[in-house]
Every structure is written in structure tokens, then in C-alpha cells.
Design a protein around this motif. Sequence first.
Motif, mmCIF file in Angstrom:
data_model
loop_
_atom_site.group_PDB
_atom_site.id
_atom_site.type_symbol
_atom_site.label_atom_id
_atom_site.label_comp_id
_atom_site.label_asym_id
_atom_site.label_seq_id
_atom_site.Cartn_x
_atom_site.Cartn_y
_atom_site.Cartn_z
ATOM 1 N N ARG A 1 -4.238 0.052 4.571
ATOM 2 C CA ARG A 1 -2.830 -0.311 4.744
ATOM 3 C C ARG A 1 -2.097 -0.274 3.413
ATOM 4 O O ARG A 1 -0.994 0.273 3.311
ATOM 5 N N ASN A 2 -2.720 -0.844 2.373
ATOM 6 C CA ASN A 2 -2.076 -0.866 1.060
ATOM 7 C C ASN A 2 -1.821 0.548 0.548
ATOM 8 O O ASN A 2 -0.789 0.822 -0.068
ATOM 9 N N GLY A 3 -2.769 1.447 0.800
ATOM 10 C CA GLY A 3 -2.617 2.830 0.358
ATOM 11 C C GLY A 3 -1.510 3.554 1.092
ATOM 12 O O GLY A 3 -0.731 4.301 0.487
ATOM 13 N N VAL A 4 -1.410 3.350 2.411
ATOM 14 C CA VAL A 4 -0.343 3.976 3.194
ATOM 15 C C VAL A 4 1.019 3.482 2.721
ATOM 16 O O VAL A 4 1.953 4.276 2.523
ATOM 17 N N LEU A 5 1.136 2.183 2.504
ATOM 18 C CA LEU A 5 2.412 1.625 2.030
ATOM 19 C C LEU A 5 2.781 2.187 0.657
ATOM 20 O O LEU A 5 3.954 2.472 0.387
ATOM 21 N N ALA A 6 1.782 2.358 -0.198
ATOM 22 C CA ALA A 6 2.038 2.923 -1.534
ATOM 23 C C ALA A 6 2.513 4.367 -1.440
ATOM 24 O O ALA A 6 3.432 4.785 -2.150
ATOM 25 N N ALA A 7 1.887 5.129 -0.555
ATOM 26 C CA ALA A 7 2.277 6.535 -0.380
ATOM 27 C C ALA A 7 3.715 6.649 0.106
ATOM 28 O O ALA A 7 4.503 7.463 -0.395
ATOM 29 N N LYS A 8 4.068 5.838 1.087
ATOM 30 C CA LYS A 8 5.430 5.893 1.632
ATOM 31 C C LYS A 8 6.444 5.400 0.610
ATOM 32 O O LYS A 8 7.550 5.941 0.510
ATOM 33 N N ALA A 9 6.065 4.394 -0.178
ATOM 34 C CA ALA A 9 6.961 3.895 -1.232
ATOM 35 C C ALA A 9 7.183 4.948 -2.306
ATOM 36 O O ALA A 9 8.228 4.956 -2.981
ATOM 37 N N ALA A 10 6.206 5.845 -2.469
ATOM 38 C CA ALA A 10 6.329 6.933 -3.450
ATOM 39 C C ALA A 10 7.194 8.075 -2.926
ATOM 40 O O ALA A 10 7.492 9.019 -3.662
ATOM 41 N N GLY A 11 7.572 8.012 -1.655
ATOM 42 C CA GLY A 11 8.374 9.084 -1.064
ATOM 43 C C GLY A 11 7.534 10.274 -0.642
ATOM 44 O O GLY A 11 8.022 11.411 -0.592
ATOM 45 N N MET A 12 6.271 10.021 -0.311
ATOM 46 C CA MET A 12 5.344 11.087 0.056
ATOM 47 C C MET A 12 4.991 11.013 1.537
ATOM 48 O O MET A 12 5.045 9.953 2.156
ATOM 49 N N ARG A 13 4.592 12.153 2.115
ATOM 50 C CA ARG A 13 4.032 12.144 3.464
ATOM 51 C C ARG A 13 2.648 11.506 3.378
ATOM 52 O O ARG A 13 2.007 11.522 2.321
#
Length: 211
Positions: free
Chosen positions: A159-171
Motif C-alpha cells: 500500500r505504501n508503495g502504491v501511494l508513493a507511486a501515485k504521489a510521484a505522478g506515475m502509473r
Amino acid sequence: MDGVIIDSEPIHVKLEKEIIEEAGGDYAKLKPEDFMGTTDVQMWSTIKEQFGLKLSVEELINICRERFIQTIPQIPLVDNVLDFMAALRNNGYKLGLASSNNERAVETVRNQFGLDQYIEVFVNGEAVSKGKPDPEIFLTAAKLLGLQPEDCLVIEDSRNGVLAAKAAGMRCIGFQNKNSGRQDLSKADLIVTSFKNLTIEDIKNLLNEPL
């Protein structure tokens, strides 16, 4: 890396339980899935404070690192991950690894499994000041790859990784590893349970590239 390239989460859970209980804490009061994707400092600082452990954060980290590195030769790769990475490279994609694990562990895994032939850039949790769900580690990897965030796609099992990816503006693809606990991957753009089910066409679609 953990849970996406190597199937290491059961080992992490086992070692953390041993160390916490040896130090006088009660592992049963923790939710290990909450710490997946975070840095060593974040995790052990929280655990030390929660249980009032006498060992310093640095001592706890060092004990855990040493035990984990000793177990790496016994940890299996995630099924079909090398074939998937080879297919990505063969189709012209740049690969970067952005792991919250420490530098020594990342380098040990890198050498153990010959990951240099697939991955160009390796970023570990010690190279950034903030761990996931902060996007810093993914933005750092993108910069080293010479890519804009919007041109990047992250594969994450936490979950933490998915949130980080989306916060970075990435798919983001959520990889549902049964050994990573009941992670909430609902913010991911696509969720898969196996690399066998993930195709180059899926990648192109997520990145809005022509098929």
C-alpha cells in the motif's frame, strides 16, 4: 525489490518477530503490513517507541540487516519475474529498482541474482530522506533514468508503495503477492497476481503508447 523481485516478506516478518521479542516487545500488537515499503529507520523508530525498547534504533537496524543478508541465498525470486524483466528490456524499456531496503541488502540481491543485466538504476532506502509513501525514492529513480515521472510505471506489492507511486505522478501496477499480507492496492491502475498475467500490451496501454 522485496515482494516484487524476491519473495522475501515471510523472511522479514520472521526476523522482525524474533528481534522484537528478543528485545522485550510484543510482536502480536503490530501489523507488519503497515511497515512494508517503509525504510528501516521509519520502522524501527516506531517499534522502539511503541514498546520502549532499550536497544537503539541503530542497533535494531544492524541486527536485522545482518540476519536478513545471511538469509538472502535461501530467498526465492518471484515466479517469472526475470522473464518479465527480459521482455521489458527487449522491448526497449529502461528498468530501475527503487527499494526501501538498505544499500547492502540491495547490492547483495543485485549480485546474487545478476540483476545488472536487466536493471540500469538501483536506488535504496538510504539514498533518500523520506521513505514510502513519500514519492522521493521514485522521483530519484526517474531522474537517474533520465525520465519524466509521467513516463514511468511502477510495480508495487505494498500500500505504501502504491501511494508513493501515485504521489510521484506515475502509473502503477499493484502486484498482489500472497506473502505480502492483505495490502490495499486499490489506488493502483491495474492489479495482477502473477507476472504470467502481465503483458507488454498491458504496459503500453497504461503508458498510453501505441500498440
